[in-house]
Design a protein around this motif. Structure first.
Motif, PDB file in Angstrom:
ATOM      1  N   TYR A 173       0.832  -1.209   0.000  1.00  0.00           N
ATOM      2  CA  TYR A 173       0.000   0.000   0.000  1.00  0.00           C
ATOM      3  C   TYR A 173       0.864   1.254   0.000  1.00  0.00           C
ATOM      4  O   TYR A 173       0.611   2.202  -0.754  1.00  0.00           O
ATOM      5  CB  TYR A 173      -0.925  -0.012   1.219  1.00  0.00           C
ATOM      6  CG  TYR A 173      -1.606   1.307   1.459  1.00  0.00           C
ATOM      7  CD1 TYR A 173      -2.638   1.750   0.627  1.00  0.00           C
ATOM      8  CD2 TYR A 173      -1.203   2.133   2.505  1.00  0.00           C
ATOM      9  CE1 TYR A 173      -3.251   2.972   0.838  1.00  0.00           C
ATOM     10  CE2 TYR A 173      -1.816   3.347   2.732  1.00  0.00           C
ATOM     11  CZ  TYR A 173      -2.837   3.769   1.895  1.00  0.00           C
ATOM     12  OH  TYR A 173      -3.433   4.987   2.103  1.00  0.00           O
ATOM     13  N   ASP A 174       1.899   1.255   0.844  1.00  0.00           N
ATOM     14  CA  ASP A 174       2.788   2.414   0.920  1.00  0.00           C
ATOM     15  C   ASP A 174       3.474   2.671  -0.411  1.00  0.00           C
ATOM     16  O   ASP A 174       3.617   3.826  -0.831  1.00  0.00           O
ATOM     17  CB  ASP A 174       3.827   2.186   2.014  1.00  0.00           C
ATOM     18  CG  ASP A 174       4.832   3.319   2.098  1.00  0.00           C
ATOM     19  OD1 ASP A 174       4.437   4.417   2.511  1.00  0.00           O
ATOM     20  OD2 ASP A 174       6.010   3.109   1.725  1.00  0.00           O
ATOM     21  N   ARG A 175       3.902   1.608  -1.088  1.00  0.00           N
ATOM     22  CA  ARG A 175       4.649   1.787  -2.344  1.00  0.00           C
ATOM     23  C   ARG A 175       3.734   2.158  -3.502  1.00  0.00           C
ATOM     24  O   ARG A 175       4.094   3.000  -4.327  1.00  0.00           O
ATOM     25  CB  ARG A 175       5.387   0.501  -2.710  1.00  0.00           C
ATOM     26  CG  ARG A 175       6.754   0.252  -2.099  1.00  0.00           C
ATOM     27  CD  ARG A 175       6.892   0.603  -0.651  1.00  0.00           C
ATOM     28  NE  ARG A 175       8.052  -0.013  -0.008  1.00  0.00           N
ATOM     29  CZ  ARG A 175       8.155  -0.162   1.292  1.00  0.00           C
ATOM     30  NH1 ARG A 175       7.172   0.230   2.100  1.00  0.00           N
ATOM     31  NH2 ARG A 175       9.230  -0.707   1.813  1.00  0.00           N
ATOM     32  N   PHE A 176       2.570   1.517  -3.582  1.00  0.00           N
ATOM     33  CA  PHE A 176       1.786   1.606  -4.809  1.00  0.00           C
ATOM     34  C   PHE A 176       0.408   2.225  -4.638  1.00  0.00           C
ATOM     35  O   PHE A 176      -0.270   2.489  -5.626  1.00  0.00           O
ATOM     36  CB  PHE A 176       1.669   0.207  -5.442  1.00  0.00           C
ATOM     37  CG  PHE A 176       3.005  -0.484  -5.575  1.00  0.00           C
ATOM     38  CD1 PHE A 176       4.035   0.121  -6.281  1.00  0.00           C
ATOM     39  CD2 PHE A 176       3.246  -1.702  -4.973  1.00  0.00           C
ATOM     40  CE1 PHE A 176       5.277  -0.491  -6.400  1.00  0.00           C
ATOM     41  CE2 PHE A 176       4.477  -2.324  -5.083  1.00  0.00           C
ATOM     42  CZ  PHE A 176       5.500  -1.718  -5.794  1.00  0.00           C
ATOM     43  N   GLY A 177      -0.023   2.471  -3.392  1.00  0.00           N
ATOM     44  CA  GLY A 177      -1.201   3.287  -3.145  1.00  0.00           C
ATOM     45  C   GLY A 177      -2.550   2.635  -3.317  1.00  0.00           C
ATOM     46  O   GLY A 177      -3.572   3.300  -3.134  1.00  0.00           O
ATOM     47  N   ASP A 178      -2.604   1.358  -3.636  1.00  0.00           N
ATOM     48  CA  ASP A 178      -3.882   0.687  -3.830  1.00  0.00           C
ATOM     49  C   ASP A 178      -4.496   0.375  -2.461  1.00  0.00           C
ATOM     50  O   ASP A 178      -3.915  -0.352  -1.659  1.00  0.00           O
ATOM     51  CB  ASP A 178      -3.663  -0.607  -4.626  1.00  0.00           C
ATOM     52  CG  ASP A 178      -4.976  -1.242  -5.068  1.00  0.00           C
ATOM     53  OD1 ASP A 178      -5.991  -1.059  -4.378  1.00  0.00           O
ATOM     54  OD2 ASP A 178      -4.978  -1.938  -6.101  1.00  0.00           O
ATOM     55  N   GLU A 179      -5.682   0.895  -2.203  1.00  0.00           N
ATOM     56  CA  GLU A 179      -6.342   0.716  -0.912  1.00  0.00           C
ATOM     57  C   GLU A 179      -6.608  -0.749  -0.593  1.00  0.00           C
ATOM     58  O   GLU A 179      -6.716  -1.126   0.581  1.00  0.00           O
ATOM     59  CB  GLU A 179      -7.661   1.491  -0.890  1.00  0.00           C
ATOM     60  CG  GLU A 179      -7.509   2.998  -0.835  1.00  0.00           C
ATOM     61  CD  GLU A 179      -7.128   3.482   0.571  1.00  0.00           C
ATOM     62  OE1 GLU A 179      -7.285   2.692   1.539  1.00  0.00           O
ATOM     63  OE2 GLU A 179      -6.689   4.631   0.687  1.00  0.00           O
ATOM     64  N   ALA A 223       1.133   3.174   7.998  1.00  0.00           N
ATOM     65  CA  ALA A 223       0.163   3.328   6.909  1.00  0.00           C
ATOM     66  C   ALA A 223      -1.042   4.159   7.311  1.00  0.00           C
ATOM     67  O   ALA A 223      -1.649   4.836   6.467  1.00  0.00           O
ATOM     68  CB  ALA A 223      -0.299   1.948   6.423  1.00  0.00           C
TER      69      ALA A 223
END
Length: 381
Positions: free
Chosen positions: A191-197, A257
């Motif tokens: 999530y931190d790297r790529f932002g997908d919830e 996160a």
């Protein structure tokens, strides 16, 4: 000149294993301090004693004996070997580490055919290592390996025991901490790297099952698993440093996160249990948990205690002191007198044959102390 000869020369010249003059600058890590130098010597020992250039993998033990060098194939040991190479590359930016990381990518594929395997916890460690390698190097293949593994890991979630990820594909109703807490770490980092919830939602969902099912709410002790023998029973007598470490790591990553301090409180409760109940009251030493897989457990704990220290240093003096105590003992008593080879116990000399798992655990301790040294977090008065 061989690495062994270099090490012997350092011992004669300096009387201690402080080699800043030789491994200073880039080779000794940014800042070239004591722990960076020790970590580098251990990394060079790993290269000299365990690395198999032909296979692109590490041997199971040193000295390497017949088929025991390569059989059985310890997929999860290789994942931690990869993670430890990433530690070395992050500390030095030395291209030798990068070359071995790249060789391991092909080596694992050659040996395993694909990245997934039959054990969900093993795959989580491999995915975490490739994600860290991607962070450091940027090779898209490493990102893809982590994402392929993540999709396979999610197939382990089912409603047996109220949820959770299974330990292995042939036993889907047995759920344990090793298969769940690292999945939380992975999901939160994705999530931190790529932002997908969706990554974060999975991480929170898995963590909540873990917290409600396998954590003692009073003490913070993290139990190992539930329903191992098909009886719905929790293995409350299995008290491993490994389980505490991965739960601490999961809580820290979810705090990062979300900013929700309740996660950080969870991490500290379990860390306090480790300090009170899992270290010797006389020496401050972490326990020996045997050879084989158990030899890796303390190193994993140390890796994630370090993440907690980095995230909340104002409360961490006790943890830093514990890591220093264990590091000094490892170097003084738990190391071979003529080589940076380590023991299952960080207070006793190593066996004649040192397993890869044992070596990696000691190396994680040194590399984490090198990280804290670089961040100037070791001066605790």
């Amino acid at each position: 000149m061989t690495i062994a000869a270099v090490v012997a020369g350092l011992l004669v010249a300096a009387g201690v294993w402080v080699c800043t003059a030789v491994f200073g600058g880039e080779r000794g890590g940014r800042g070239g301090g004591l722990w960076s130098a020790r970590a580098e010597l251990a990394q060079q020992e790993l290269l000299q004693q365990f690395w198999d250039e032909k296979r692109g993998l590490h041997n199971n033990a040193a000295p390497c004996m017949l088929q025991l060098c390569t059989d059985p194939f310890h997929y999860w040991w290789q994942a931690h070997a990869l993670d430890t190479l990433v530690d070395g590359y992050a500390r030095t930016k030395d291209d030798g580490y990068r070359q071995r990381i790249d060789a391991m990518y092909q080596g694992i594929l050659d040996r395993n055919t694909i990245f997934p395997n039959a054990y969900y916890d093993d795959m989580e460690w491999m995915a975490l290592a490739w994600l860290r390698a991607y962070d450091q190097i940027g090779d898209e293949r490493y990102k893809e390996a982590a994402l392929i593994l993540w999709e396979d890991i999610l197939t382990g979630w089912n409603d047996e025991m109220g949820g959770g990820i299974a330990w292995r594909k042939e036993q889907l109703d047995y759920k344990n901490t090793p298969a769940n807490a690292p999945a939380v770490i992975l999901g939160a980092r994705l999530y931190d790297r790529f932002g997908d919830e969706q990554y974060l939602e999975w991480a929170k969902r898995i963590f909540e099952w873990q917290r409600q099912t396998l954590v003692d709410p009073e003490t913070g002790l993290v139990w190992d698993g539930i329903n191992r023998q098909g009886d719905g029973r929790i293995d409350k007598d299995w008290k491993f440093t490994y389980c505490q470490g991965v739960y601490i790591g999961a809580a820290v990553e979810l705090y990062r996160a979300t900013g929700d301090r309740s996660y950080l409180d969870e991490a500290w409760k379990t860390a306090a249990y480790v300090e009170r109940q899992m270290t010797s009251p006389a020496t401050g030493m972490l326990p020996s948990e045997g050879d084989g897989d158990g030899a890796l457990f303390k190193g994993i704990l140390v890796r994630y205690l370090t993440e907690l220290i980095k995230e909340d240093p104002g409360r961490a003096d006790g943890l830093v002191r514990m890591l220093l105590t264990n590091g000094e003992s490892l170097w003084a008593y738990g190391k071979h007198p003529d080589a940076a080879l380590f023991s299952n116990s960080w207070a006793q000399k190593p066996d004649a044959v040192v397993q890869l798992s044992t070596q990696l655990s000691g190396m994680m301790l040194l590399e984490m102390l090198a990280v804290l040294e670089q961040l100037e977090m070791l001066d605790i008065g």
